[in-house]
Scaffold this active site. Structure first.
Site, PDB file in Angstrom:
ATOM      1  N   LYS A 191       0.843  -1.197   0.000  1.00  0.00           N
ATOM      2  CA  LYS A 191       0.000   0.000   0.000  1.00  0.00           C
ATOM      3  C   LYS A 191       0.881   1.252   0.000  1.00  0.00           C
ATOM      4  CE  LYS A 191      -0.479  -0.024   5.048  1.00  0.00           C
ATOM      5  NZ  LYS A 191      -1.412  -0.027   6.184  1.00  0.00           N
ATOM      6  N   ARG A 195     -10.337  -0.016  15.393  1.00  0.00           N
ATOM      7  CA  ARG A 195     -10.466   0.870  14.234  1.00  0.00           C
ATOM      8  C   ARG A 195     -11.494   0.282  13.270  1.00  0.00           C
ATOM      9  NH1 ARG A 195      -4.577   1.650  11.735  1.00  0.00           N
ATOM     10  NH2 ARG A 195      -5.123  -0.503  11.248  1.00  0.00           N
ATOM     11  N   TYR A 244      16.513  29.514   7.599  1.00  0.00           N
ATOM     12  CA  TYR A 244      15.365  30.221   8.147  1.00  0.00           C
ATOM     13  C   TYR A 244      15.400  30.232   9.671  1.00  0.00           C
ATOM     14  CZ  TYR A 244      13.092  30.052   3.544  1.00  0.00           C
ATOM     15  OH  TYR A 244      12.777  30.204   2.228  1.00  0.00           O
ATOM     16  N   MET A 285      12.328  23.823   1.851  1.00  0.00           N
ATOM     17  CA  MET A 285      11.505  23.039   0.939  1.00  0.00           C
ATOM     18  C   MET A 285      12.358  22.263  -0.060  1.00  0.00           C
ATOM     19  SD  MET A 285       8.412  24.242  -1.610  1.00  0.00           S
ATOM     20  CE  MET A 285       7.380  24.825  -0.266  1.00  0.00           C
TER      21      MET A 285
END
Length: 354
Positions: free
Chosen positions: A35, A131, A248, A296
């Site tokens: 998956k 679940r 940053y 990024m």
């Protein structure tokens, strides 16, 4: 490809992991969980490599199942979440997908179909994960009138196989009691159960993370080899005097005259933004620390102690030396999540691209 950043997928390691798991779980059929684009490894690379080892494949939902069916026309494919409406159930039947029945409305849709148009099913029972899965009462009602095919598998999912042997044993006992009552084949073992609890192996095992060389345990399983290694090359190097900061937020500042290398990889490529300064990459046969925030598209490392470092040098971001297990643990992250969140932007190849 011009940007020198990619993930190398080691097919030999993948096959070795699958064969070792099959031998380790001898007597059980191997359902390879592919998956989420084969845990971020690229389904189109992974599924063919496992086609003569896996006894079946598992995906999360029908869209993934149809993608896999286009790659492998004949293998058993289990859809773990089952279908979401009657039309999807019909598509599953048309494309020979095995669907999970995990709640009462899925059971209702399944039973509403003519007998000769029902897909193969696995029935999930809730033994403690809470679940998905039928309750014991719901399962008994489904089985009461022999409305399930003989090849139906009863399965469950362990919530704490890596940390709680007592709860795992309780979940297993609940499953086997019901499986024996209704004379159904059974499946329970995920990756940690495959490795730690041989009594859970039953008729089918369903490893995912361990198949790709990930360790679901506190230690690294020596018999499993990392399948993915992420590489890039140094973009540029600059010198910083004491007191100058990088990235940053100026979260890292030089305490000595430093050489800083910039790498063309960032959180848009799947390298988590939350990575801490001091996390290591592998360069010139030694570790170099990440400094400053991950951007990024870029990250920065301190190469002051690697005087030979230069633009164009190969860097292993994670893989054989800086393992994903170590990367995740150092940053209090999940290796599962890092794998699954690798975007299509990062090229994957079983061939060396750099």
């Amino acid at each position: 490809m011009t940007r020198p950043t990619f993930a190398y997928i080691d097919i030999e390691a993948l096959r070795a992991n699958a064969l070792w798991l099959k031998q380790h779980c001898l007597g059980s059929k191997l359902m390879c969980v592919v998956k989420a684009d084969a845990y971020g490894h690229d389904l189109k690379l992974i599924a063919p490599a496992l086609s003569n080892i896996a006894d079946g494949f598992a995906v999360a939902h029908c869209t993934e199942g149809l993608e896999l069916r286009a790659i492998n026309p004949t293998a058993p494919i289990l859809v773990l979440e089952g279908t979401f409406d009657a039309a999807e159930l019909n598509a599953a039947y048309q494309h020979d997908l095995t669907v999970a029945l995990t709640n009462t409305w899925q059971v209702r849709d399944y039973l509403a179909r003519p007998l000769d148009q029902r897909p193969t099913v696995w029935v999930k029972v809730d033994t403690g994960m809470h679940r998905l899965g039928l309750s014991e009462t719901e399962l008994n009602a489904l089985c009461r009138d022999n409305r399930l095919p003989q090849d139906t598998v009863l399965f469950t999912h362990f919530s704490d196989a890596d940390t709680d042997a007592e709860k795992t044993a309780l979940q297993l006992a609940r499953l086997t009691r019901l499986g024996e009552r209704h004379k159904l084949m059974m499946s329970a073992a995920n990756s940690p159960a495959c490795l730690m609890h041989p009594n859970t192996h039953l008729d089918w095992v369903r490893p995912g993370y361990s198949l790709y060389g990930g360790s679901p345990l506190a230690h690294i399983e020596d018999n499993l080899r990392p399948v993915m290694s992420v590489y890039t090359r140094i973009h540029s190097i600059r010198s910083l005097p004491v007191g100058e900061c990088v990235g940053y937020g100026s979260t890292w500042c030089a305490e000595r005259a430093s050489k800083i290398a910039t790498l063309p990889i960032g959180y848009a490529d799947g390298y988590p933004r939350s990575i801490k300064s001091g996390t290591k990459v592998w360069l010139h046969n030694q570790f170099a620390p990440v400094v400053g925030r991950v951007s990024m598209d870029l990250l920065t490392i301190d190469v002051t102690d690697i005087p030979a470092a230069k633009a164009g040098d190969l860097v292993e971001v994670w893989g054989q030396h800086m393992t994903l297990h170590a990367l995740a643990n150092h940053n209090e992250l999940s290796g599962y999540e890092i794998m699954a969140r690798i975007p299509k932007r990062l090229p994957r190849s079983s061939d060396w691209l750099l």
